[in-house]
Design a protein around this motif. Structure first.
Motif, PDB file in Angstrom:
ATOM      1  N   ALA A 146     -37.027  45.436  16.076  1.00 38.43           N
ATOM      2  CA  ALA A 146     -36.929  44.360  17.058  1.00 38.43           C
ATOM      3  C   ALA A 146     -36.574  44.901  18.432  1.00 38.43           C
ATOM      4  O   ALA A 146     -37.147  44.481  19.447  1.00 38.43           O
ATOM      5  CB  ALA A 146     -35.896  43.339  16.601  1.00 38.43           C
ATOM      6  N   ALA A 147     -35.632  45.829  18.491  1.00 44.05           N
ATOM      7  CA  ALA A 147     -35.199  46.380  19.778  1.00 44.05           C
ATOM      8  C   ALA A 147     -36.324  47.118  20.487  1.00 44.05           C
ATOM      9  O   ALA A 147     -36.322  47.229  21.716  1.00 44.05           O
ATOM     10  CB  ALA A 147     -34.003  47.306  19.567  1.00 44.05           C
ATOM     11  N   GLN A 148     -37.276  47.612  19.726  1.00 43.34           N
ATOM     12  CA  GLN A 148     -38.409  48.316  20.322  1.00 43.34           C
ATOM     13  C   GLN A 148     -39.444  47.365  20.912  1.00 43.34           C
ATOM     14  O   GLN A 148     -40.288  47.777  21.700  1.00 43.34           O
ATOM     15  CB  GLN A 148     -39.085  49.195  19.258  1.00 43.34           C
ATOM     16  N   TRP A 201     -27.024  47.348  15.731  1.00 39.64           N
ATOM     17  CA  TRP A 201     -27.992  47.268  16.818  1.00 39.64           C
ATOM     18  C   TRP A 201     -28.155  48.646  17.458  1.00 39.64           C
ATOM     19  O   TRP A 201     -27.183  49.298  17.787  1.00 39.64           O
ATOM     20  CB  TRP A 201     -27.550  46.256  17.872  1.00 39.64           C
ATOM     21  N   PRO A 202     -29.406  49.106  17.658  1.00 46.01           N
ATOM     22  CA  PRO A 202     -29.621  50.488  18.102  1.00 46.01           C
ATOM     23  C   PRO A 202     -29.532  50.671  19.606  1.00 46.01           C
ATOM     24  O   PRO A 202     -30.001  49.846  20.389  1.00 46.01           O
ATOM     25  CB  PRO A 202     -31.055  50.761  17.622  1.00 46.01           C
ATOM     26  N   GLY A 203     -28.913  51.767  20.014  1.00 46.69           N
ATOM     27  CA  GLY A 203     -29.010  52.240  21.385  1.00 46.69           C
ATOM     28  C   GLY A 203     -28.167  51.503  22.403  1.00 46.69           C
ATOM     29  O   GLY A 203     -27.563  50.468  22.144  1.00 46.69           O
ATOM     30  N   ALA A 204     -28.140  52.070  23.610  1.00 49.00           N
ATOM     31  CA  ALA A 204     -27.421  51.497  24.736  1.00 49.00           C
ATOM     32  C   ALA A 204     -28.387  50.654  25.565  1.00 49.00           C
ATOM     33  O   ALA A 204     -29.559  50.518  25.244  1.00 49.00           O
ATOM     34  CB  ALA A 204     -26.802  52.613  25.566  1.00 49.00           C
ATOM     35  N   GLY A 205     -27.860  50.094  26.654  1.00 50.67           N
ATOM     36  CA  GLY A 205     -28.713  49.335  27.557  1.00 50.67           C
ATOM     37  C   GLY A 205     -28.877  47.879  27.169  1.00 50.67           C
ATOM     38  O   GLY A 205     -29.809  47.219  27.643  1.00 50.67           O
ATOM     39  N   TRP A 206     -27.963  47.377  26.326  1.00 45.51           N
ATOM     40  CA  TRP A 206     -28.042  45.989  25.875  1.00 45.51           C
ATOM     41  C   TRP A 206     -26.697  45.298  26.052  1.00 45.51           C
ATOM     42  O   TRP A 206     -25.655  45.919  25.885  1.00 45.51           O
ATOM     43  CB  TRP A 206     -28.423  45.918  24.399  1.00 45.51           C
ATOM     44  N   ALA A 222     -28.623  39.696  21.521  1.00 45.87           N
ATOM     45  CA  ALA A 222     -28.802  40.963  22.244  1.00 45.87           C
ATOM     46  C   ALA A 222     -29.730  40.708  23.420  1.00 45.87           C
ATOM     47  O   ALA A 222     -30.825  40.136  23.254  1.00 45.87           O
ATOM     48  CB  ALA A 222     -29.384  42.030  21.328  1.00 45.87           C
ATOM     49  N   ARG A 223     -29.311  41.130  24.602  1.00 48.39           N
ATOM     50  CA  ARG A 223     -30.092  40.941  25.820  1.00 48.39           C
ATOM     51  C   ARG A 223     -30.208  42.274  26.540  1.00 48.39           C
ATOM     52  O   ARG A 223     -29.198  42.921  26.835  1.00 48.39           O
ATOM     53  CB  ARG A 223     -29.401  39.903  26.715  1.00 48.39           C
TER      54      ARG A 223
END
Length: 227
Positions: A146-148, A201-206, A222-223
């Motif tokens: 989803a994050a991708q 939830w993967p990664g930073a920037g959210w 998540a935004r």
């Protein structure tokens, strides 16, 4: 100490779509969503997000839940295409007409969610009472996919708590059938607490939000950060 998260099969998932018990249980879910304020909660979480061209709802079933959300969002988000993502196409002509009356389009994608996610063309993904069906490995995989794909992800799930468990055992008061009575308890056992989804939830920037929404809903949003 909180309740441990445990998964067991839910009966509705095992029944044929046209089984009378399944039809009755889907009607029960409309009442349960109303009592839990799920549509209002989902709309509140969506309003801070930029209007999408396309919104995909995972495990959307017959689409009536998303239609209720769309009725709240259409004044703010005109002309959205709603993607009903589910294993089967259960969307009635009446529900499709409901979307059309709002100026929204309704499209269905059927199949396994992990096969469909890489194909999604959407800016926002929503999920209502769906993520709790997955174990931790499945959740992590879904959230990575989803994050991708999107800039916003919003989920309303069962809250795993003693109060929610007690309420789940009382859905007979809503005239729910045996399938729903079983699945209500099972869903709370498989629900979420704390920051269990945020940790996956993967990664930073959210920007992440995870909390209780009264009366019994666990929300996760998540935004993606701008820029």
């Amino acid at each position: 100490m909180g309740l441990p998260r445990t998964l067991e099969p839910e009966l509705l998932d095992l029944l044929a779509a046209d089984d009378p018990r399944a039809r009755a249980s889907r009607r029960d879910l409309v009442r349960i969503n109303f009592v839990m304020r799920q549509q209002a909660i989902m709309a509140t979480l969506l309003r801070p997000l930029s209007a999408p061209r396309r919104l995909a709802d995972l495990g959307s079933g017959d689409g009536r839940f998303l239609l209720g959300v769309a009725r709240r969002m259409a004044p703010h988000w005109p002309g959205v295409t709603a993607l009903i993502v589910d294993r089967q196409d259960l969307v009635s002509p009446q529900t499709r007409a409901g979307f059309a009356a709002l100026g929204w389009q309704c499209e269905c994608m059927t199949g396994d969610v992990f096969e469909l996610l890489p194909q999604l063309d959407a800016q926002i993904i929503t999920a209502n009472l769906f993520l709790h069906h997955l174990d931790e490995a499945g959740l992590a995989r879904l959230l990575i996919l989803a994050a991708q794909k999107v800039g916003g992800f919003v989920a309303c799930e069962p809250r795993r708590s003693p109060a929610a468990l007690l309420a789940s055992r009382m859905v007979f008061a809503l005239a729910c059938n045996a399938v729903t009575r079983h699945d209500a308890v099972a869903s709370v056992h498989a629900g979420f607490a704390g920051r269990e989804l945020s940790r996956l939830w993967p990664g930073a920037g959210w920007q992440l939000r995870e909390e209780l929404a009264l009366p019994f809903t666990h929300v996760f949003a998540a935004r993606r950060n701008a820029g």
